[in-house]
Design a protein around this motif. Structure first.
Motif, PDB file in Angstrom:
ATOM      1  N   SER A  32      -4.451   5.536   1.621  1.00  0.00           N
ATOM      2  CA  SER A  32      -3.128   5.122   2.106  1.00  0.00           C
ATOM      3  C   SER A  32      -3.024   3.627   2.358  1.00  0.00           C
ATOM      4  O   SER A  32      -2.059   3.168   2.969  1.00  0.00           O
ATOM      5  CB  SER A  32      -2.796   5.882   3.402  1.00  0.00           C
ATOM      6  N   GLN A  33      -3.983   2.850   1.890  1.00  0.00           N
ATOM      7  CA  GLN A  33      -4.017   1.414   2.189  1.00  0.00           C
ATOM      8  C   GLN A  33      -2.749   0.688   1.769  1.00  0.00           C
ATOM      9  O   GLN A  33      -2.234  -0.153   2.508  1.00  0.00           O
ATOM     10  CB  GLN A  33      -5.252   0.764   1.544  1.00  0.00           C
ATOM     11  N   GLN A  34      -2.234   0.996   0.604  1.00  0.00           N
ATOM     12  CA  GLN A  34      -1.020   0.319   0.136  1.00  0.00           C
ATOM     13  C   GLN A  34       0.152   0.639   1.059  1.00  0.00           C
ATOM     14  O   GLN A  34       0.933  -0.251   1.413  1.00  0.00           O
ATOM     15  CB  GLN A  34      -0.706   0.732  -1.299  1.00  0.00           C
ATOM     16  N   ASN A  35       0.289   1.903   1.455  1.00  0.00           N
ATOM     17  CA  ASN A  35       1.361   2.284   2.374  1.00  0.00           C
ATOM     18  C   ASN A  35       1.199   1.597   3.722  1.00  0.00           C
ATOM     19  O   ASN A  35       2.176   1.123   4.307  1.00  0.00           O
ATOM     20  CB  ASN A  35       1.398   3.796   2.574  1.00  0.00           C
ATOM     21  N   LEU A  36      -0.032   1.546   4.223  1.00  0.00           N
ATOM     22  CA  LEU A  36      -0.275   0.892   5.509  1.00  0.00           C
ATOM     23  C   LEU A  36       0.168  -0.563   5.472  1.00  0.00           C
ATOM     24  O   LEU A  36       0.848  -1.039   6.392  1.00  0.00           O
ATOM     25  CB  LEU A  36      -1.762   0.994   5.876  1.00  0.00           C
ATOM     26  N   THR A  37      -0.194  -1.256   4.420  1.00  0.00           N
ATOM     27  CA  THR A  37       0.198  -2.662   4.264  1.00  0.00           C
ATOM     28  C   THR A  37       1.719  -2.795   4.260  1.00  0.00           C
ATOM     29  O   THR A  37       2.289  -3.662   4.938  1.00  0.00           O
ATOM     30  CB  THR A  37      -0.391  -3.239   2.959  1.00  0.00           C
ATOM     31  N   GLN A  38       2.382  -1.936   3.502  1.00  0.00           N
ATOM     32  CA  GLN A  38       3.843  -1.976   3.409  1.00  0.00           C
ATOM     33  C   GLN A  38       4.485  -1.673   4.761  1.00  0.00           C
ATOM     34  O   GLN A  38       5.410  -2.366   5.183  1.00  0.00           O
ATOM     35  CB  GLN A  38       4.309  -0.977   2.355  1.00  0.00           C
ATOM     36  N   TRP A  39       4.006  -0.642   5.450  1.00  0.00           N
ATOM     37  CA  TRP A  39       4.598  -0.265   6.739  1.00  0.00           C
ATOM     38  C   TRP A  39       4.438  -1.365   7.772  1.00  0.00           C
ATOM     39  O   TRP A  39       5.370  -1.662   8.514  1.00  0.00           O
ATOM     40  CB  TRP A  39       3.987   1.038   7.260  1.00  0.00           C
ATOM     41  N   ILE A  40       3.266  -1.975   7.822  1.00  0.00           N
ATOM     42  CA  ILE A  40       3.034  -3.050   8.783  1.00  0.00           C
ATOM     43  C   ILE A  40       3.998  -4.204   8.515  1.00  0.00           C
ATOM     44  O   ILE A  40       4.616  -4.751   9.427  1.00  0.00           O
ATOM     45  CB  ILE A  40       1.561  -3.506   8.734  1.00  0.00           C
ATOM     46  N   HIS A  41       4.142  -4.554   7.241  1.00  0.00           N
ATOM     47  CA  HIS A  41       5.077  -5.625   6.867  1.00  0.00           C
ATOM     48  C   HIS A  41       6.503  -5.266   7.264  1.00  0.00           C
ATOM     49  O   HIS A  41       7.243  -6.093   7.820  1.00  0.00           O
ATOM     50  CB  HIS A  41       4.978  -5.893   5.364  1.00  0.00           C
ATOM     51  N   GLU A  42       6.910  -4.039   6.988  1.00  0.00           N
ATOM     52  CA  GLU A  42       8.291  -3.621   7.290  1.00  0.00           C
ATOM     53  C   GLU A  42       8.527  -3.556   8.793  1.00  0.00           C
ATOM     54  O   GLU A  42       9.612  -3.911   9.272  1.00  0.00           O
ATOM     55  CB  GLU A  42       8.593  -2.296   6.616  1.00  0.00           C
ATOM     56  N   ILE A  43       7.543  -3.111   9.547  1.00  0.00           N
ATOM     57  CA  ILE A  43       7.677  -3.080  11.004  1.00  0.00           C
ATOM     58  C   ILE A  43       7.867  -4.500  11.527  1.00  0.00           C
ATOM     59  O   ILE A  43       8.667  -4.731  12.436  1.00  0.00           O
ATOM     60  CB  ILE A  43       6.463  -2.386  11.657  1.00  0.00           C
ATOM     61  N   ASP A  44       7.144  -5.451  10.961  1.00  0.00           N
ATOM     62  CA  ASP A  44       7.293  -6.854  11.373  1.00  0.00           C
ATOM     63  C   ASP A  44       8.727  -7.355  11.196  1.00  0.00           C
ATOM     64  O   ASP A  44       9.204  -8.160  11.990  1.00  0.00           O
ATOM     65  CB  ASP A  44       6.349  -7.755  10.585  1.00  0.00           C
TER      66      ASP A  44
END
Length: 92
Positions: free
Chosen positions: A77-89
């Protein structure tokens, strides 16, 4: 004392960041994600786009809780984690 919106989002981001950085985690962390997301979803002031992201993260955490290989689930899920963290920011 319950956490306010900003603390909840910070906690959510911290756990996701740990999963992304360490490529591992615990069932307890996934359960914590679920509790924080349930609480955030009751907030009527949350942007619909953020709610969509929260639903995706909730599914991720549920899959993690039910997974026989949690660390493999996190690694895949690394790609999703990166995307979610960015979107939360962008929302916090």
């Amino acid at each position: 004392m319950p956490l306010d919106y900003h603390h909840q989002v910070a906690l959510l981001k911290d756990i996701l960041s740990d999963h992304q950085t360490d490529c591992c985690g615990t069932i307890a962390e996934c359960e914590q994600l679920e509790r924080v997301i349930k609480s955030l979803m009751t907030n009527s002031n949350i942007d619909q786009n953020l709610k969509n992201i929260l639903q995706q993260i909730y599914q991720y955490s549920q899959s993690g809780v039910n997974s026989s290989g949690l660390n493999q689930h996190i690694q895949s899920s690394q790609q999703n984690l990166t995307q979610w963290i960015h979107e939360i920011d962008t929302f916090s």
